[in-house]
Enzyme design. Structure first.
Site, short mmCIF file in Angstrom:
data_model
loop_
_atom_site.label_atom_id
_atom_site.label_comp_id
_atom_site.label_asym_id
_atom_site.label_seq_id
_atom_site.Cartn_x
_atom_site.Cartn_y
_atom_site.Cartn_z
N LYS A 68 1.19 -6.50 7.08
CA LYS A 68 1.75 -5.46 7.95
C LYS A 68 1.24 -5.50 9.40
O LYS A 68 1.96 -5.11 10.32
CB LYS A 68 1.46 -4.07 7.37
CG LYS A 68 2.31 -3.73 6.16
CD LYS A 68 2.09 -2.31 5.72
CE LYS A 68 2.83 -2.06 4.43
NZ LYS A 68 2.81 -0.67 4.01
N ASP A 103 6.66 3.91 7.10
CA ASP A 103 5.72 4.47 6.11
C ASP A 103 5.34 5.91 6.47
O ASP A 103 5.27 6.78 5.60
CB ASP A 103 4.43 3.64 6.07
CG ASP A 103 4.63 2.33 5.33
OD1 ASP A 103 5.49 2.27 4.43
OD2 ASP A 103 3.89 1.37 5.63
N GLY A 130 -4.18 0.73 5.96
CA GLY A 130 -2.87 0.73 6.60
C GLY A 130 -2.06 1.96 6.28
O GLY A 130 -1.42 2.55 7.17
N MET A 198 -5.30 3.14 -8.84
CA MET A 198 -4.18 2.22 -9.08
C MET A 198 -4.49 1.32 -10.27
O MET A 198 -5.65 0.95 -10.48
CB MET A 198 -3.98 1.35 -7.82
CG MET A 198 -2.73 0.51 -7.83
SD MET A 198 -2.68 -0.60 -6.40
CE MET A 198 -2.50 0.54 -5.06
N TYR A 223 1.36 4.79 -7.06
CA TYR A 223 2.45 5.15 -7.99
C TYR A 223 2.41 4.35 -9.29
O TYR A 223 3.34 4.41 -10.08
CB TYR A 223 3.82 5.04 -7.31
CG TYR A 223 4.09 3.71 -6.66
CD1 TYR A 223 4.50 2.62 -7.42
CD2 TYR A 223 3.90 3.54 -5.30
CE1 TYR A 223 4.72 1.39 -6.82
CE2 TYR A 223 4.12 2.31 -4.70
CZ TYR A 223 4.53 1.24 -5.47
OH TYR A 223 4.74 0.03 -4.89
N GLY A 244 3.36 9.40 -6.09
CA GLY A 244 3.39 8.33 -5.09
C GLY A 244 4.73 7.69 -4.83
O GLY A 244 4.94 7.08 -3.77
P1 ATR Z 1 -3.73 -0.04 2.42
O1 ATR Z 1 -3.14 -0.87 3.50
O2 ATR Z 1 -2.89 0.02 1.19
O3 ATR Z 1 -4.14 1.32 2.88
P2 ATR Z 1 -6.37 -1.14 2.64
O4 ATR Z 1 -6.18 -1.34 4.11
O5 ATR Z 1 -7.04 -2.23 1.88
O6 ATR Z 1 -5.01 -0.86 1.91
O7 ATR Z 1 -7.20 0.23 2.45
C1 ATR Z 1 -7.65 0.64 1.23
C2 ATR Z 1 -8.31 2.03 1.34
O8 ATR Z 1 -8.79 2.42 0.04
C3 ATR Z 1 -9.53 2.09 2.26
O9 ATR Z 1 -9.61 3.37 2.82
C4 ATR Z 1 -10.67 1.85 1.26
O10 ATR Z 1 -11.94 2.32 1.67
P3 ATR Z 1 -12.93 1.40 2.58
O11 ATR Z 1 -12.36 1.50 3.96
O12 ATR Z 1 -14.25 2.02 2.42
O13 ATR Z 1 -12.83 0.02 2.00
C5 ATR Z 1 -10.19 2.66 0.09
N1 ATR Z 1 -10.80 2.25 -1.17
C6 ATR Z 1 -10.50 1.15 -1.91
N2 ATR Z 1 -11.26 1.12 -3.03
C7 ATR Z 1 -12.07 2.22 -2.99
C8 ATR Z 1 -13.06 2.76 -3.87
N3 ATR Z 1 -13.38 2.15 -5.02
N4 ATR Z 1 -13.66 3.92 -3.51
C9 ATR Z 1 -13.34 4.55 -2.37
N5 ATR Z 1 -12.39 4.10 -1.50
C10 ATR Z 1 -11.77 2.94 -1.80
#
Ligand code: ATR
Length: 284
Positions: A68, A103, A130, A198, A223, A244
């Site tokens: 993206k 989005d 994102g 997820m 979702y 979602g």
């Molecule tokens: P997307 O584009 O779908 O938002 P991403 O950019 O990888 O995907 O972001 C994932 C988000 O989920 C982030 O806010 C991430 O937190 P960090 O910035 O600390 O990495 C959060 N996230 C993913 N796994 C997590 C977990 N186990 N506990 C808390 N937050 C999590």
């Protein structure tokens, strides 16, 4: 000449995408001579994929994780909203290659369907990826007050500065700990914009049930499954939930408006039925 219009989604991996099911259902129902396919594009091939799709006269592409942001440099023009958010999820090929972001508006529509106008509502967001970025920029543009947290707090601090520089608006940033309950109590809507919960981690929730206040509106962007652990906790606390697939459907409907000038209200039901059927097969 009524040539078949080609649409698709590029991501990596792409196997789980529900976009083909939604879009092809609309094409079928509306008798539109078009097809929508999933394409797994390795990041090292992104430029070739965009230029190739353009050369092959594709009509449009959706863009998903992890492309993206990186796709922007291969586009000719991007919309103001996509520029603000810093990410593109819709591409239209039409002499030039145009990028858009739907989005954020998808999230706004999902929330407003439940609570009416979000102007002056206080909205809490978990996450800084994102999806969270698209949601927070759109919420602020629509006049909401936003409070955010994230596992990695620095990312939110950076986002806060960026929002201030671009929109001259302040968001409140709080640490992700047990004191969050008091802050959540003061919010109208609580959104999980992280990937927590997820599949296959379906027993995870961004916060424990005891920290979720009673009788709020609680939304998840995840979702798979439709009713995440977080949303189950929220229901136990007498909250109303927004699942979602809503944001997914509304962002897709906005993409069809950009590509084919279809009215979102004309396609949302078709997409909803297609997606619910598909999700029910997998996530009872
Ligand atoms: P997307 O584009 O779908 O938002 P991403 O950019 O990888 O995907 O972001 C994932 C988000 O989920 C982030 O806010 C991430 O937190 P960090 O910035 O600390 O990495 C959060 N996230 C993913 N796994 C997590 C977990 N186990 N506990 C808390 N937050 C999590």
């Amino acid at each position: 000449m009524n040539q078949t219009k080609i649409f698709g989604v590029i991501g990596h991996p792409i196997g789980h995408s529900l976009s083909p099911v939604m879009h092809n259902a609309v094409f079928k129902e509306k008798n539109i001579n078009a097809i929508y396919l999933p394409f797994d594009v390795d990041p090292s091939n992104l430029e070739y994929a965009i230029k190739g799709a353009n050369a092959l006269n594709f009509s449009g592409l959706n863009v998903t994780i992890p492309h993206k942001i990186s796709v922007i440099k291969f586009l000719d023009e991007i919309s103001d909203e996509a520029k603000l958010i810093g990410a593109v999820n819709v591409i239209k090929f039409d002499k030039k290659i145009f990028g858009y972001n739907t989005d954020g508006i998808g999230a706004i529509k999902a929330i407003e369907e439940k609570i009416g106008k979000i102007k002056d509502k206080k909205i809490f967001i978990f996450g800084a990826g994102g999806a969270a970025r698209a949601i927070v920029f759109s919420l602020i543009l629509n006049g909401a007050e936003v409070v955010m947290t994230n596992r990695t707090l620095e990312k939110i601090e950076i986002l806060k500065r960026e929002i201030y520089e671009k929109l001259n608006k302040e968001i409140e940033v709080v640490p992700l700990n047990n004191k969050i309950e008091e802050i959540l109590k003061k919010c109208d809507v609580i959104i999980n914009a992280t990937s927590v919960g997820m599949f296959p981690n379906v027993n995870d929730s961004i916060i424990d049930e005891n920290l979720i206040p009673e009788k709020k509106i609680v939304m998840d962007i995840v979702y798979t499954p439709l009713k995440t652990k977080f949303l189950k906790f929220a229901e136990n606390k007498n909250c109303e939930i927004i699942t979602g697939e809503k944001m997914l459907i509304y962002q897709a409907a906005e993409a069809l408006k950009i590509w084919l000038n279809l009215s979102p209200s004309d396609v949302v039901e078709i997409m909803k039925n297609a997606i619910i059927q598909e999700l029910k097969k997998k996530w009872k």
